[in-house]
Enzyme design. Structure first.
Site, short mmCIF file in Angstrom:
data_model
loop_
_atom_site.label_atom_id
_atom_site.label_comp_id
_atom_site.label_asym_id
_atom_site.label_seq_id
_atom_site.Cartn_x
_atom_site.Cartn_y
_atom_site.Cartn_z
N HIS A 134 0.81 -1.22 0.00
CA HIS A 134 0.00 0.00 0.00
C HIS A 134 0.85 1.27 0.00
O HIS A 134 0.34 2.35 -0.27
CB HIS A 134 -0.98 0.00 1.18
N ASP A 164 0.14 -7.52 1.55
CA ASP A 164 0.64 -6.15 1.71
C ASP A 164 2.16 -6.10 1.68
O ASP A 164 2.80 -5.40 2.47
CB ASP A 164 0.11 -5.53 3.01
N SER A 235 4.68 2.54 7.83
CA SER A 235 4.34 1.41 6.97
C SER A 235 5.51 1.01 6.08
O SER A 235 6.12 1.84 5.42
CB SER A 235 3.15 1.77 6.09
#
Length: 492
Positions: A134, A164, A235
Site C-alpha cells: 500500500h 501487503d 508502513s
C-alpha cells in the site's frame, strides 16, 4: 470510584517514573540498589547504530491534474488513513513550485504531485528493498532515500495486496542490508523495535514488546501484534529483534482515530520473503485454491457433532465446477486437515491451500455425518487480483468530477447482488480531496452524512449542496469492509 482509580494510577506511574524500589523488594529481585533496576531495561543504542543505515525512506509521486479551488482542507485531513484503505501514509499532497512536470499526452503538462511517504529496508547489497504494497500502490514514481541522504529512483518489481508486501529495486552496490530473522521463534513479551518515517519524520525509532504471535487478522497470513508505536509513515519499515534481525514488516494499526492506540501489526518476515522471492522471479504471487466458502466451527456445533473441541473449517458453500466440488466436498462438511496438517481454525485452510502449488494433488480430511473420510483434490490457481486501472485519460476528460473530487456511476444489478446492497454509487475516479483521503476507483459510496445513497444522480445532488467550510462524512464500502471517511469539499 473513578477519581480514586485515577489518583491510584497517577501515584503508580509517578513511582514508576523514578524507579523507586523498596530495599527489601530489590533484594528479593536480586537487585542491590534502585539503580540496578534500571540496568535490566534494554539499551537499544548499539542496535540502532547497527541496523539504522539499512532502513530507508520511501516517497512516491503521481501525475494528477489539479482541480481548481481544492485547497483549504483541515489539518486533521492530512494523513488520515492507515492501511485500512490502502492509502500510502505520508505528507499532504501539494503541488511544488519546483515540482517536475510530465506531459499528459495532449500537449499539456501535469504536475508530479507528492503522493505519500512510507518506509522500507534493504535486503540485498545490490539494492532490493522490501516495503508494504500500500506504500507504492498507484505511484507513478518511487524514490528511496538512505540515511546518508543519497536518493535513488526505484523500480517496482512487484507487489502483493493480499499480504501487503512489495519489492522495489534501486541501482546501487555494497549497500547496507538487514539480516533476516526467524519470525516463527518470536515469543510473546520479547522486546522489539520499529524504525521508519512516521508523519515524514525520517529514521524514527520506537520500541515495545511482542503482544501476541500469529494474530488471526488476515486471510493469508497471521500477523505479529506488538505495542510498538507505529503511525502513518511507519508502513513498510522493519520490526527488529534484539539480535538486530528483521522479524516483520510494520503494516497496520488498530485505531479509532487514525493514529497509534497501542496496537500495531507486522507481516511475519518469513511470509514476506516467500512473497518477495516470487515477485522477483515472476513478478506476481501464485496461490492455490479449491473453491469453498468456509466458516468457524463453534463450540455449540462441536458439541452437537461430538467433537472433543471446536476445530476445523465448516464448509458453507462449494463453488460449482470447483476442485472441491469435483473432489466430492459438500456444504456442511467440516474440513479437519489438509495434506495431513490439522486445521485448528478456519483461517488455517486458505493459508495452507494458498501456499500449495496449483496442479498439486492434495488430501482433504472431512467430517461428514459423524464419519471421517479422505477426499483427493487437485488444487487450482487463484485468480490474479483485480486492480483498478490507474487512469483512463479519455474517461477522465469526459467524467464530471464533483466538489469532493469524485466521479461516480450507478451500481449494476449484478454489483448490488454481489455486494448485498440496495443502492449506492461506485467510484470511477477519485481526485482532489477524495483522492488525498484515500478513495479509489471501485469503492462504493453507501452514505453521505446521514443520508443513504440510492444512485449517482442523488449523490452528486447532495454533494452540490454541501457546506465547503465543513467536512462531509462518507460511509465507504471496499470489498467486505466499510469505513467512515471525512472529506472537506472543494470550492467550485
Amino acid at each position: 470510584m473513578f477519581s480514586f482509580s485515577r489518583r491510584l494510577s497517577a501515584a503508580f506511574f509517578s513511582a514508576a517514573a523514578f524507579l523507586v524500589v523498596p530495599a527489601g523488594l530489590a533484594l528479593g529481585l536480586g537487585l542491590s540498589t534502585p539503580h540496578a533496576a534500571a540496568a535490566v531495561l534494554p539499551d537499544f543504542t548499539d542496535l540502532v547504530d547497527k541496523v539504522g543505515p539499512s532502513v530507508v525512506n520511501i516517497r512516491t509521486t503521481e501525475r494528477s491534474k489539479m482541480l481548481q479551488g481544492q485547497g483549504g482542507e483541515d489539518e486533521e485531513m492530512q494523513e488520515f488513513f492507515r492501511r485500512f484503505f490502502g492509502q500510502p501514509p505520508g505528507q499532504r499532497p501539494q503541488p511544488s513550485p519546483r515540482g517536475r512536470r510530465a506531459p499528459n499526452g495532449n500537449g499539456d503538462e501535469q504536475p508530479q504531485v507528492p503522493r505519500g511517504v512510507g518506509s522500507g529496508f534493504i535486503i540485498s547489497a545490490d539494492g532490493y528493498v522490501l516495503t508494504n504494497a500500500h506504500v507504492v500502490e498507484g505511484a507513478d514514481e518511487v524514490f528511496v532515500t538512505l540515511t546518508d541522504k543519497r536518493e535513488f529512483k526505484a523500480k517496482i518489481i512487484g507487489s502483493d495486496r493480499r499480504t501487503d508486501v512489495a519489492l522495489v529495486k534501486i541501482d546501487g552496490s555494497n549497500l547496507p542490508r538487514l539480516t533476516m530473522g526467524d519470525s516463527s521463534k518470536l515469543r510473546v513479551g520479547e522486546w522489539v523495535i520499529a524504525i521508519g518515517s512516521p508523519f515524514g519524520l525520517e529514521n524514527t525509532v520506537t520500541a515495545g514488546i511482542v503482544s501476541a504471535n500469529s494474530r488471526d487478522t488476515g486471510d493469508y497470513l497471521p500477523l505479529i501484534q506488538t505495542d510498538v508505536a507505529v503511525n502513518p509513515g511507519n508502513s513498510g519499515g522493519p520490526l527488529i529483534n534484539m539480535r538486530g534481525e528483521v522479524v516483520g514488516i510494520n503494516s497496520q494499526i488498530y485505531s479509532r482515530s487514525g493514529g497509534y492506540m497501542g496496537i500495531s501489526f507486522a507481516v511475519p518476515i518469513a511470509e514476506a520473503i516467500r512473497v518477495s522471492e516470487q515477485l522477483k522471479t515472476i513478478g506476481r504471487v501464485v496461490r492455490g485454491r479449491i473453491g469453498v466458502q468456509i466458516g468457524e466451527v463453534t463450540k455449540e456445533v462441536a458439541e452437537s457433532l461430538g467433537l472433543p473441541r471446536a476445530q476445523g473449517a465448516l464448509v458453507a458453500r462449494v463453488e460449482p465446477g470447483s476442485p472441491a466440488e469435483k473432489a466430492g466436498v459438500e456444504a456442511g462438511d467440516i474440513i479437519t486437515s489438509f495434506n495431513g496438517t490439522t486445521i485448528d481454525k478456519s483461517g488455517d485452510l486458505p493459508r495452507l491451500v494458498g501456499n500449495t502449488k496449483p496442479g498439486s494433488k492434495s488430501t482433504l480430511t472431512v467430517l461428514r455425518k459423524g464419519a471421517k473420510r479422505d477426499l483427493q483434490v487437485t488444487v487450482a490457481e487463484m485468480e490474479a487480483e483485480q486492480t483498478a486501472k490507474k487512469e483512463d485519460k479519455k474517461s477522465k476528460q469526459e467524467q464530471t468530477v464533483n466538489a469532493l473530487g469524485l466521479a461516480v456511476a450507478d451500481l449494476s444489478d449484478a454489483q448490488k447482488r454481489e455486494l448485498k446492497l440496495e443502492g449506492g454509487a461506485i467510484v470511477e475516479l477519485a481526485d482532489g480531496p477524495a483522492g488525498r483521503a484515500g478513495l479509489q476507483p471501485g469503492d462504493v459510496i453507501v452514505r453521505l452524512n446521514n443520508t443513504d445513497i440510492k444512485d449517482a444522480k442523488q449523490f452528486n445532488s447532495l454533494v452540490s449542496k454541501l457546506d465547503t467550510k465543513k467536512n462531509a462524512l462518507l460511509l465507504v464500502r471496499r470489498g467486505d469492509s466499510s469505513q467512515f471517511v471525512p472529506i472537506r469539499p472543494a470550492q467550485q
